[in-house]
Design a protein around this motif. Sequence first.
Motif, PDB file in Angstrom:
ATOM      1  N   GLN A  46       0.854  -1.182   0.000  1.00 44.71           N
ATOM      2  CA  GLN A  46       0.000   0.000   0.000  1.00 44.71           C
ATOM      3  C   GLN A  46       0.892   1.234   0.000  1.00 44.71           C
ATOM      4  N   ASN A  47       1.028   1.935   1.103  1.00 52.13           N
ATOM      5  CA  ASN A  47       1.856   3.146   1.082  1.00 52.13           C
ATOM      6  C   ASN A  47       2.924   3.151   2.181  1.00 52.13           C
ATOM      7  N   SER A  48       3.353   1.951   2.634  1.00 51.39           N
ATOM      8  CA  SER A  48       4.420   1.918   3.642  1.00 51.39           C
ATOM      9  C   SER A  48       5.354   0.727   3.408  1.00 51.39           C
ATOM     10  N   LEU A  49       6.543   0.833   3.954  1.00 51.43           N
ATOM     11  CA  LEU A  49       7.537  -0.232   3.831  1.00 51.43           C
ATOM     12  C   LEU A  49       7.037  -1.498   4.515  1.00 51.43           C
ATOM     13  N   ILE A  50       7.392  -2.640   3.945  1.00 50.04           N
ATOM     14  CA  ILE A  50       7.087  -3.909   4.606  1.00 50.04           C
ATOM     15  C   ILE A  50       8.152  -4.100   5.688  1.00 50.04           C
ATOM     16  N   ARG A  51       7.713  -4.151   6.921  1.00 52.35           N
ATOM     17  CA  ARG A  51       8.623  -4.267   8.061  1.00 52.35           C
ATOM     18  C   ARG A  51       8.658  -5.708   8.549  1.00 52.35           C
ATOM     19  N   LEU A  52       9.823  -6.145   8.992  1.00 58.19           N
ATOM     20  CA  LEU A  52       9.998  -7.495   9.500  1.00 58.19           C
ATOM     21  C   LEU A  52      10.393  -7.441  10.968  1.00 58.19           C
ATOM     22  N   LYS A  53      10.146  -8.534  11.680  1.00 61.91           N
ATOM     23  CA  LYS A  53      10.466  -8.575  13.114  1.00 61.91           C
ATOM     24  C   LYS A  53      11.933  -8.869  13.376  1.00 61.91           C
ATOM     25  N   SER A  54      12.598  -9.558  12.421  1.00 62.64           N
ATOM     26  CA  SER A  54      13.999  -9.892  12.648  1.00 62.64           C
ATOM     27  C   SER A  54      14.744  -9.991  11.316  1.00 62.64           C
ATOM     28  N   THR A  55      16.048  -9.930  11.420  1.00 66.43           N
ATOM     29  CA  THR A  55      16.885 -10.123  10.244  1.00 66.43           C
ATOM     30  C   THR A  55      16.988 -11.627   9.984  1.00 66.43           C
ATOM     31  N   THR A  56      17.598 -12.004   8.875  1.00 61.57           N
ATOM     32  CA  THR A  56      17.741 -13.422   8.542  1.00 61.57           C
ATOM     33  C   THR A  56      18.735 -14.091   9.489  1.00 61.57           C
ATOM     34  N   ASN A  57      18.690 -15.423   9.531  1.00 55.05           N
ATOM     35  CA  ASN A  57      19.628 -16.177  10.366  1.00 55.05           C
ATOM     36  C   ASN A  57      21.069 -15.876   9.974  1.00 55.05           C
ATOM     37  N   PHE A  58      21.332 -15.731   8.668  1.00 52.20           N
ATOM     38  CA  PHE A  58      22.694 -15.436   8.231  1.00 52.20           C
ATOM     39  C   PHE A  58      23.153 -14.078   8.743  1.00 52.20           C
ATOM     40  N   SER A  59      22.270 -13.097   8.746  1.00 55.44           N
ATOM     41  CA  SER A  59      22.605 -11.773   9.255  1.00 55.44           C
ATOM     42  C   SER A  59      22.969 -11.843  10.737  1.00 55.44           C
ATOM     43  N   VAL A  60      22.178 -12.593  11.503  1.00 53.98           N
ATOM     44  CA  VAL A  60      22.449 -12.768  12.937  1.00 53.98           C
ATOM     45  C   VAL A  60      23.791 -13.477  13.121  1.00 53.98           C
ATOM     46  N   PHE A  61      24.013 -14.541  12.335  1.00 53.84           N
ATOM     47  CA  PHE A  61      25.266 -15.292  12.395  1.00 53.84           C
ATOM     48  C   PHE A  61      26.462 -14.377  12.140  1.00 53.84           C
ATOM     49  N   PHE A  62      26.396 -13.598  11.072  1.00 53.36           N
ATOM     50  CA  PHE A  62      27.517 -12.738  10.716  1.00 53.36           C
ATOM     51  C   PHE A  62      27.743 -11.666  11.781  1.00 53.36           C
ATOM     52  N   ASP A  63      26.658 -11.112  12.311  1.00 57.97           N
ATOM     53  CA  ASP A  63      26.754 -10.088  13.350  1.00 57.97           C
ATOM     54  C   ASP A  63      27.439 -10.655  14.601  1.00 57.97           C
ATOM     55  N   HIS A  64      26.974 -11.804  15.074  1.00 59.17           N
ATOM     56  CA  HIS A  64      27.567 -12.417  16.269  1.00 59.17           C
ATOM     57  C   HIS A  64      29.021 -12.803  16.033  1.00 59.17           C
ATOM     58  N   THR A  65      29.295 -13.379  14.858  1.00 60.36           N
ATOM     59  CA  THR A  65      30.653 -13.818  14.531  1.00 60.36           C
ATOM     60  C   THR A  65      31.604 -12.631  14.479  1.00 60.36           C
ATOM     61  N   LEU A  66      31.193 -11.576  13.786  1.00 56.99           N
ATOM     62  CA  LEU A  66      32.067 -10.410  13.649  1.00 56.99           C
ATOM     63  C   LEU A  66      32.330  -9.744  14.995  1.00 56.99           C
ATOM     64  N   LYS A  67      31.298  -9.615  15.821  1.00 62.03           N
ATOM     65  CA  LYS A  67      31.491  -8.997  17.145  1.00 62.03           C
ATOM     66  C   LYS A  67      32.434  -9.819  18.008  1.00 62.03           C
ATOM     67  N   GLU A  68      32.246 -11.151  18.024  1.00 57.61           N
ATOM     68  CA  GLU A  68      33.128 -12.019  18.807  1.00 57.61           C
ATOM     69  C   GLU A  68      34.561 -11.934  18.287  1.00 57.61           C
ATOM     70  N   PHE A  69      34.706 -11.936  16.965  1.00 58.15           N
ATOM     71  CA  PHE A  69      36.018 -11.857  16.330  1.00 58.15           C
ATOM     72  C   PHE A  69      36.723 -10.555  16.703  1.00 58.15           C
ATOM     73  N   VAL A  70      36.036  -9.437  16.574  1.00 59.06           N
ATOM     74  CA  VAL A  70      36.637  -8.132  16.863  1.00 59.06           C
ATOM     75  C   VAL A  70      37.026  -8.032  18.337  1.00 59.06           C
ATOM     76  N   GLU A  71      36.186  -8.565  19.215  1.00 64.78           N
ATOM     77  CA  GLU A  71      36.497  -8.517  20.649  1.00 64.78           C
ATOM     78  C   GLU A  71      37.716  -9.367  21.001  1.00 64.78           C
ATOM     79  N   SER A  72      38.056 -10.358  20.146  1.00 67.38           N
ATOM     80  CA  SER A  72      39.204 -11.223  20.426  1.00 67.38           C
ATOM     81  C   SER A  72      40.536 -10.570  20.035  1.00 67.38           C
ATOM     82  N   LEU A  73      40.484  -9.426  19.341  1.00 69.84           N
ATOM     83  CA  LEU A  73      41.692  -8.752  18.880  1.00 69.84           C
ATOM     84  C   LEU A  73      41.956  -7.482  19.672  1.00 69.84           C
ATOM     85  N   THR A  74      43.234  -7.151  19.822  1.00 68.66           N
ATOM     86  CA  THR A  74      43.579  -5.867  20.424  1.00 68.66           C
ATOM     87  C   THR A  74      43.402  -4.779  19.362  1.00 68.66           C
ATOM     88  N   ILE A  75      43.418  -3.536  19.791  1.00 70.92           N
ATOM     89  CA  ILE A  75      43.305  -2.409  18.846  1.00 70.92           C
ATOM     90  C   ILE A  75      44.438  -2.463  17.822  1.00 70.92           C
TER      91      ILE A  75
END
Length: 154
Positions: A46-75
């Motif tokens: 109609q006249n608004s964006l189709i909104r979803l409740k969550s991102t895909t499983n792959f998006s969640v996987f990549f987000d969690h993986t990247l955050k864990e990876f970055v936290e394992s490294l020093t600056i």
Amino acid sequence: DDRIYTFVPQSSIFGMIFEHEESYTIVKSNQKGFLQHDIYSWEIEQNSLIRLKSTTNFSVFFDHTLKEFVESLTIDQRREFTKEVFALLSLTETATFNEMLKNPLKNTGTILKSFAGLDSKTRNMLLKTIFAFVKSAKNNFSDITGGQNKITVS
């Protein structure tokens, strides 16, 4: 501030890298990969964006993986890894990832040849960091499979 709205497509990977203190809206896109960030790919009903409740499983996987990876490294490790990866990518003489994907064999060959020519200290640092990313991915694999640690083939 109520005037700022954040939207991310359903399979967002890089859009999820940054911590979002503000709330964000997940929208449905009819594209894949980087192309889903094209606002014209976002689906409307109609006249608004189709909104979803969550991102895909792959998006969640990549987000969690990247955050864990970055936290394992020093600056310093993050800085050195980023510098070396971008130096390798720049050797492909492409300006964007989409350009790089147009000739994947040539560009992968260029990167691997350059990687082999690195001094052993730099090469070992890159390998160690890549293995840390793979370890983080393994730790978060269940995000893709909906909580299962293994993929079953029927």
